[in-house]
Structure formats: structure tokens, C-alpha cells
Design an enzyme around this catalytic site. Structure first.
Site, PDB file in Angstrom:
ATOM      1  N   GLY A 295       1.092  -1.009  -0.262  1.00 52.18           N
ATOM      2  CA  GLY A 295       0.169   0.193  -0.039  1.00 52.18           C
ATOM      3  C   GLY A 295       1.022   1.545   0.085  1.00 52.18           C
ATOM      4  O   GLY A 295       0.369   2.067  -0.347  1.00 52.18           O
TER       5      GLY A 295
ATOM      6  N   GLU B 294       4.717  -6.029   2.913  1.00 51.35           N
ATOM      7  CA  GLU B 294       3.905  -6.571   1.681  1.00 51.35           C
ATOM      8  C   GLU B 294       4.506  -5.887   0.842  1.00 51.35           C
ATOM      9  O   GLU B 294       3.735  -6.343  -0.468  1.00 51.35           O
ATOM     10  CB  GLU B 294       3.451  -7.924   2.293  1.00 51.35           C
ATOM     11  CG  GLU B 294       3.571  -8.674   2.597  1.00 51.35           C
ATOM     12  CD  GLU B 294       2.359  -9.277   3.032  1.00 51.35           C
ATOM     13  OE1 GLU B 294       2.013 -10.672   3.789  1.00 51.35           O
ATOM     14  OE2 GLU B 294       0.504  -8.863   1.915  1.00 51.35           O
TER      15      GLU B 294
ATOM     16  N   GLY C  12       4.790  -4.277  -3.039  1.00 48.05           N
ATOM     17  CA  GLY C  12       5.319  -4.531  -4.469  1.00 48.05           C
ATOM     18  C   GLY C  12       5.382  -3.335  -5.043  1.00 48.05           C
ATOM     19  O   GLY C  12       6.926  -3.448  -5.394  1.00 48.05           O
ATOM     20  N   ARG C  13       5.003  -2.192  -5.320  1.00 48.96           N
ATOM     21  CA  ARG C  13       4.345  -1.676  -5.978  1.00 48.96           C
ATOM     22  C   ARG C  13       5.561  -0.213  -5.454  1.00 48.96           C
ATOM     23  O   ARG C  13       6.714   0.568  -6.274  1.00 48.96           O
ATOM     24  CB  ARG C  13       3.498  -0.300  -5.917  1.00 48.96           C
ATOM     25  CG  ARG C  13       3.568   0.855  -6.806  1.00 48.96           C
ATOM     26  CD  ARG C  13       1.680   1.650  -6.551  1.00 48.96           C
ATOM     27  NE  ARG C  13       0.818   0.997  -6.230  1.00 48.96           N
ATOM     28  CZ  ARG C  13      -0.215  -0.087  -6.972  1.00 48.96           C
ATOM     29  NH1 ARG C  13      -0.002   0.555  -8.372  1.00 48.96           N
ATOM     30  NH2 ARG C  13      -1.544  -0.468  -6.553  1.00 48.96           N
TER      31      ARG C  13
ATOM     32  N   ARG D 267      -3.128  -1.310 -16.704  1.00 51.47           N
ATOM     33  CA  ARG D 267      -3.623  -0.320 -16.042  1.00 51.47           C
ATOM     34  C   ARG D 267      -4.396   0.788 -15.726  1.00 51.47           C
ATOM     35  O   ARG D 267      -5.380   0.859 -16.073  1.00 51.47           O
ATOM     36  CB  ARG D 267      -2.473   0.127 -14.760  1.00 51.47           C
ATOM     37  CG  ARG D 267      -1.492  -0.953 -14.001  1.00 51.47           C
ATOM     38  CD  ARG D 267      -0.459  -0.308 -12.892  1.00 51.47           C
ATOM     39  NE  ARG D 267      -0.992   0.355 -11.734  1.00 51.47           N
ATOM     40  CZ  ARG D 267      -1.456   1.682 -11.856  1.00 51.47           C
ATOM     41  NH1 ARG D 267      -0.941   2.158 -12.469  1.00 51.47           N
ATOM     42  NH2 ARG D 267      -2.260   2.327 -10.996  1.00 51.47           N
TER      43      ARG D 267
ATOM     44  N   TYR E 154      -7.934   0.770 -14.746  1.00 52.00           N
ATOM     45  CA  TYR E 154      -8.490   1.532 -13.749  1.00 52.00           C
ATOM     46  C   TYR E 154      -8.515   3.451 -14.938  1.00 52.00           C
ATOM     47  O   TYR E 154      -8.409   3.916 -13.356  1.00 52.00           O
ATOM     48  CB  TYR E 154      -7.056   1.700 -12.765  1.00 52.00           C
ATOM     49  CG  TYR E 154      -6.577   0.106 -12.095  1.00 52.00           C
ATOM     50  CD1 TYR E 154      -7.852  -0.646 -11.044  1.00 52.00           C
ATOM     51  CD2 TYR E 154      -5.595  -0.081 -12.653  1.00 52.00           C
ATOM     52  CE1 TYR E 154      -7.531  -1.562 -10.595  1.00 52.00           C
ATOM     53  CE2 TYR E 154      -5.045  -1.072 -11.701  1.00 52.00           C
ATOM     54  CZ  TYR E 154      -6.365  -2.196 -10.650  1.00 52.00           C
ATOM     55  OH  TYR E 154      -5.449  -3.206 -10.784  1.00 52.00           O
TER      56      TYR E 154
ATOM     57  N   CYS F 264      -8.876  -4.464 -30.055  1.00 55.20           N
ATOM     58  CA  CYS F 264     -10.121  -3.566 -30.487  1.00 55.20           C
ATOM     59  C   CYS F 264     -11.199  -3.739 -29.344  1.00 55.20           C
ATOM     60  O   CYS F 264     -11.580  -4.661 -29.639  1.00 55.20           O
ATOM     61  CB  CYS F 264     -11.044  -5.501 -31.020  1.00 55.20           C
ATOM     62  SG  CYS F 264      -9.867  -5.501 -32.942  1.00 55.20           S
ATOM     63  N   GLU F 265     -10.647  -3.197 -28.101  1.00 49.77           N
ATOM     64  CA  GLU F 265     -11.417  -2.453 -26.763  1.00 49.77           C
ATOM     65  C   GLU F 265     -10.781  -0.887 -27.310  1.00 49.77           C
ATOM     66  O   GLU F 265      -9.467  -0.984 -26.593  1.00 49.77           O
ATOM     67  CB  GLU F 265     -10.424  -3.231 -26.402  1.00 49.77           C
ATOM     68  CG  GLU F 265     -10.660  -3.113 -24.650  1.00 49.77           C
ATOM     69  CD  GLU F 265     -11.941  -2.359 -24.294  1.00 49.77           C
ATOM     70  OE1 GLU F 265     -12.387  -1.619 -24.340  1.00 49.77           O
ATOM     71  OE2 GLU F 265     -12.802  -3.607 -24.037  1.00 49.77           O
TER      72      GLU F 265
HETATM   73  C1  LIG Z   1      -1.176  -7.008  -3.922  1.00 50.90           C
HETATM   74  C2  LIG Z   1      -0.858  -7.449  -2.540  1.00 50.90           C
HETATM   75  C3  LIG Z   1       0.193  -6.513  -2.043  1.00 50.90           C
HETATM   76  C4  LIG Z   1       1.527  -5.603  -2.584  1.00 50.90           C
HETATM   77  O1  LIG Z   1       0.694  -4.533  -3.007  1.00 50.90           O
HETATM   78  P1  LIG Z   1       1.250  -3.135  -3.029  1.00 50.90           P
HETATM   79  O2  LIG Z   1       0.279  -1.587  -3.623  1.00 50.90           O
HETATM   80  O3  LIG Z   1       1.863  -3.443  -4.891  1.00 50.90           O
HETATM   81  O4  LIG Z   1       1.879  -2.854  -2.579  1.00 50.90           O
HETATM   82  C5  LIG Z   1       0.924  -6.886  -0.596  1.00 50.90           C
HETATM   83  N1  LIG Z   1      -0.332  -8.251   0.228  1.00 50.90           N
HETATM   84  C6  LIG Z   1      -1.025  -8.385  -0.611  1.00 50.90           C
HETATM   85  C7  LIG Z   1      -1.423  -9.863   0.282  1.00 50.90           C
HETATM   86  C8  LIG Z   1      -1.375  -8.513  -1.800  1.00 50.90           C
HETATM   87  O5  LIG Z   1      -2.619  -9.089  -2.309  1.00 50.90           O
END
Ligand SMILES: *Cc1c(COP(=O)(O)O)cnc(C)c1O
Length: 412
Positions: A229, A271, A273-274, A309, A313, A340-341
Site C-alpha cells: 500500500g 509486503e 510490491g509497487r 492499468r 483503472y 479491438c477494445e
Molecule cells: C497486492 C498485495 C500486496 C502489494 O501491494 P502493493 O500495492 O503493490 O504494495 C501486498 N500484500 C497483499 C496480500 C497483496 O494482495
């Protein structure tokens, strides 16, 4: 102004060997960022980042993060398998899934991943299909809205994830009776937050919850997982998060809430990611066509298959026309792919320099949830992924799909 991590000269060379479209990742950027995150939380003894594999599921990326001390956060069988194959073991793997099939729980137990339960009913399900481990985590969803000051950041009450507050107590008691020795708490309340307040606020909520749960149930809480997040500035007007300030904000909450409760040994996990990968990926594409009808369109050789994305979104991704960085943005275009979208547009009414056929464009911030979200609509094929190594060399870390790959699951 957003800058590319490759120059036009570098890209011209790369394209001679690897035709567009492709994603390219910046190893140096990834490593420096991971080191800063670890530094920001170095005050916490057990801190560990579990990279959300879904963001960029490529073994070469996972191995770089392993070298920087990260574990992996998985939510599917193949993500577990990839992490295992990359050498992650046991508590280096978090399994934060939802609506989980039996075989995935079985696999997670087999490789001793830490399971993060998404629902109270999964206790019985897990016990039946794979047995209850000694260490387990539960995902909390407080419901309602999540606000920072007067700004509503997200709506946990609408989210399918996690257990309610009463369910958390019930689950911990039940798991304790089933022999669990160490508990974790997890929560993900807002996505892509571009503010230094999110983690500290979330931490306060989870730290208070941890103190309450310990008092109510007498269990040992070993870790608190702040999950993902923490966001990135996709638009050029936004300031990036300051991870050192975020770590400091979480430290204050830890010392205010957990330490006085005698819980100064709780490990913190993230956790992300982004935040770990987003800015360190570019989607590189070539302009195929210009079309002037009711609007002015620039057609690329990439499409939503390579980056979903914007189509999904309406997400903003900055675009740099290579070699025209300093030219005035006095043209307005819709930048499209070939699906085709009609949603297949990387940008709508975007001010850009005058574009010519053959120009190379960089679409920014595609390192996370970019390639990974791709699909094969219209039978379009997924691109290659390249790694710009620290010494400037370029390595292909995933080849582009071929028609044979597309047909591989069919018999005809
Ligand atoms: C997608 C996800 C993340 C990573 O989210 P980011 O927005 O990329 O930081 C972490 N934990 C869980 C369980 C997720 O589904």
C-alpha cells in the site's frame, strides 16, 4: 519532470537487439530502494520485507531482492513454486491468499511458508486439508472507511479481505486451542498511498489491536505485517514518499503502544510490491501510426496486453518521447494500443511534443503490476522483459511470447 533511467542512445542500442515492445528494469534503482527500506526499519530487530510476487513475478527480480534480504509474499500456487525455485525457504515465504484452494494450502504447508488466513472459516478448512501449523497469521479488516485526517483513503468495508474485529479474537482463541504457538496480524487498508502517514496510522491500529488481542486471548504475538500500500507518484506533480520518515513514524507508534505493553519484541513485516519495483520499470514502445479523425491518435506497438492499468483503472502513466524531452508539449494526443477494445489507451488528451512515426516512447512506472497484469486478448503476445544491470549491460530475463506459446494449450 519525470526522468527515464535509460538514455535515448542506450535505448537505440538495446532496440537493435531486442525489438519493441519490452519492459526494462533498473537493477541499481531496485537495489538502492530496497536498501533504503531496510535502513528505515533497521530499528526493528525482526524486520523483513516480503515482496509481493504478483507485482513482478520474474525469478531474476526475486533473486535481486533475495540478495537485498527480502522474503516473498505469495497468493497462488505458481507464486509459491517460483519463490521456492528461487531458493526462498520456510519463513522467508508469506502466503497471503484469499478464497484459497485446498492444493495451495497443502503446498504452502509442504514448503513451510507462513500462512496468513483471510477468513475465520479457513481455520477448519486448513485443519482438514493440510493441518494447522505452529506459526500462523490472520488478516484483519476493520470495515468502514480508512481516513487520514479528513481524507478518505480507501473503503475496507467494501473489501473482500480479512476478518472482522470480533472474528480476530475468536480465531486467535480457536487457533490457540489447536496448538498454534506464535501469531501474526496482517492488514492492508489502502492502496497506492502517496503520503508518509499511511504506515504510521495503520501501525497504530494494528499495534492497539495486538495489545488487545494479547490481553483477551493470552497468545504470543510474534509479528505484525503492515502489508503493501505504500505508493509511488505516477503523476509528475506528486512528491515520492520518504521511506525514512515512514519508518520513523512507525517507530514512534511502536514505542508508544507496543513497548509499554511489554511487546517490544514484536517483529514488523511489510509486503510491498509497487513501492519496491514500480518506478524501476519502463515499458518501451515504438510509434507505428498517427491517425487524425475526431481526435488525434498515436498508435503504439504496445497495447493493454503489456500494461493494463490505464485500460483497467484509467491509471495515469507518464510518457516520455525519447529525444524530445526538452521540446514543448504543444500537441494533444490519445496514445493507443491495437486491441479491438476502445479502452486500450495509454493516455487520453495527453499533452506531448509533436510525435513522428518511428519515435520511441517510454511509459513510466511499469515495474510493478505492469507486465504481470498482462493478458492475451486479441491473441496478442506478451513482451520480453529486460534487466539493465548495475554495470550498464542489458540481459533478457524473459523472452517475448511466440505464436507457438499462444497455441501451446490447444489441440488442433
Ligand atoms: C497486492 C498485495 C500486496 C502489494 O501491494 P502493493 O500495492 O503493490 O504494495 C501486498 N500484500 C497483499 C496480500 C497483496 O494482495
Amino acid at each position: 519532470m519525470k526522468k527515464t533511467f535509460v538514455t535515448k542512445e542506450q535505448l537505440d542500442q538495446i532496440i537493435k537487439e531486442y525489438p519493441t515492445p519490452f519492459h526494462i528494469y533498473d537493477e541499481m534503482g531496485i537495489r538502492e530502494n530496497a536498501r533504503k527500506l531496510n535502513q528505515a526499519f533497521s530499528w526493528n530487530k525482526g524486520f523483513k520485507e516480503y515482496f509481493a510476487v504478483k507485482a513482478t513475478p520474474n525469478p531474476h527480480i526475486l533473486k535481486i531482492l533475495k540478495e537485498e534480504g527480502c522474503g516473498m509474499d505469495c497468493s497462488s500456487l505458481t507464486e509459491l513454486m517460483m519463490s521456492e525455485r528461487c531458493g526462498f525457504e520456510g519463513d522467508e515465504i508469506m502466503f497471503s491468499s484469499n478464497d484459497t484452494p485446498a492444493n495451495e494450502f497443502k503446498y504452502a504447508r509442504k514448503i513451510n511458508a507462513t500462512i496468513n488466513l483471510d477468513d475465520i472459516s479457513h481455520i477448519d478448512f486448513l485443519e482438514e486439508v493440510a493441518g494447522i501449523p505452529e506459526i500462523i497469521s490472520c488478516r484483519y479488516n476493520p470495515g468502514g472507511t480508512f481516513s487520514l485526517g479528513t481524507t478518505i483513503m480507501d473503503n475496507p468495508g467494501d473489501a473482500k479481505y480479512g476478518l472482522t474485529r470480533p472474528q480476530m479474537t475468536e480465531a486467535f482463541l480457536k487457533l490457540k486451542a489447536l496448538g498454534v504457538k506464535e501469531f501474526g496480524i496482517h492488514s492492508f487498508l489502502a492502496s497506492n498511498t502517496v503520503t508518509n502517514e499511511y504506515y504510521p496510522e495503520l501501525a497504530k491500529i494494528l499495534f492497539k489491536l495486538a495489545v488487545e488481542l494479547k490481553e483477551e486471548t493470552g497468545v504470543h504475538i510474534g509479528f505484525i505485517n503492515l502489508s503493501g500500500g505504500v505508493g509511488i507518484p505516477y503523476t509528475p506533480d506528486k512528491e515520492p514518499n520518504d521511506i525514512l520518515e515512514i519508518g520513523e513514524g512507525v517507530r514512534k507508534a511502536y514505542e508508544e503502544i507496543l513497548v509499554p505493553a511489554g511487546m517490544g519484541d514484536v517483529a514488523l513485516y511489510t509486503e510491498l510490491g509497487r513501492y519496491m519495483l514500480g518506478p524501476y520499470g519502463h515499458l518501451v514502445s515504438t510509434v507505428l501510426h498517427e491517425k487524425n479523425t475526431h481526435k488525434n491518435y498515436i498508435g503504439l506497438d504496445a497495447s493493454a496486453v503489456n500494461l493494463m492499468r490505464p485500460a483497467m483503472y484509467g491509471a495515469y502513466h507518464h510518457i516520455t518521447v525519447m529525444g524530445k524531452e526538452n521540446e514543448p508539449c504543444d500537441y494533444m494526443y490519445d496514445v493507443t494500443g491495437s486491441l479491438c477494445e476502445n479502452n486500450d489507451k495509454f493516455a487520453i488528451d495527453r499533452k506531448l511534443p509533436k510525435i513522428s512515426i518511428g519515435d520511441v516512447v517510454v511509459i513510466h512506472d511499469t515495474g510493478a503490476h505492469g507486465f504481470a497484469m498482462g493478458y492475451n486478448y486479441n491473441g496478442k503476445l506478451k513482451s520480453a522483459e529486460l534487466l539493465l544491470e548495475e554495470d550498464g549491460a542489458v540481459r533478457q530475463i524473459r523472452r517475448a511470447e511466440t505464436p507457438e506459446d499462444y497455441f501451446a494449450t490447444l489441440e488442433f
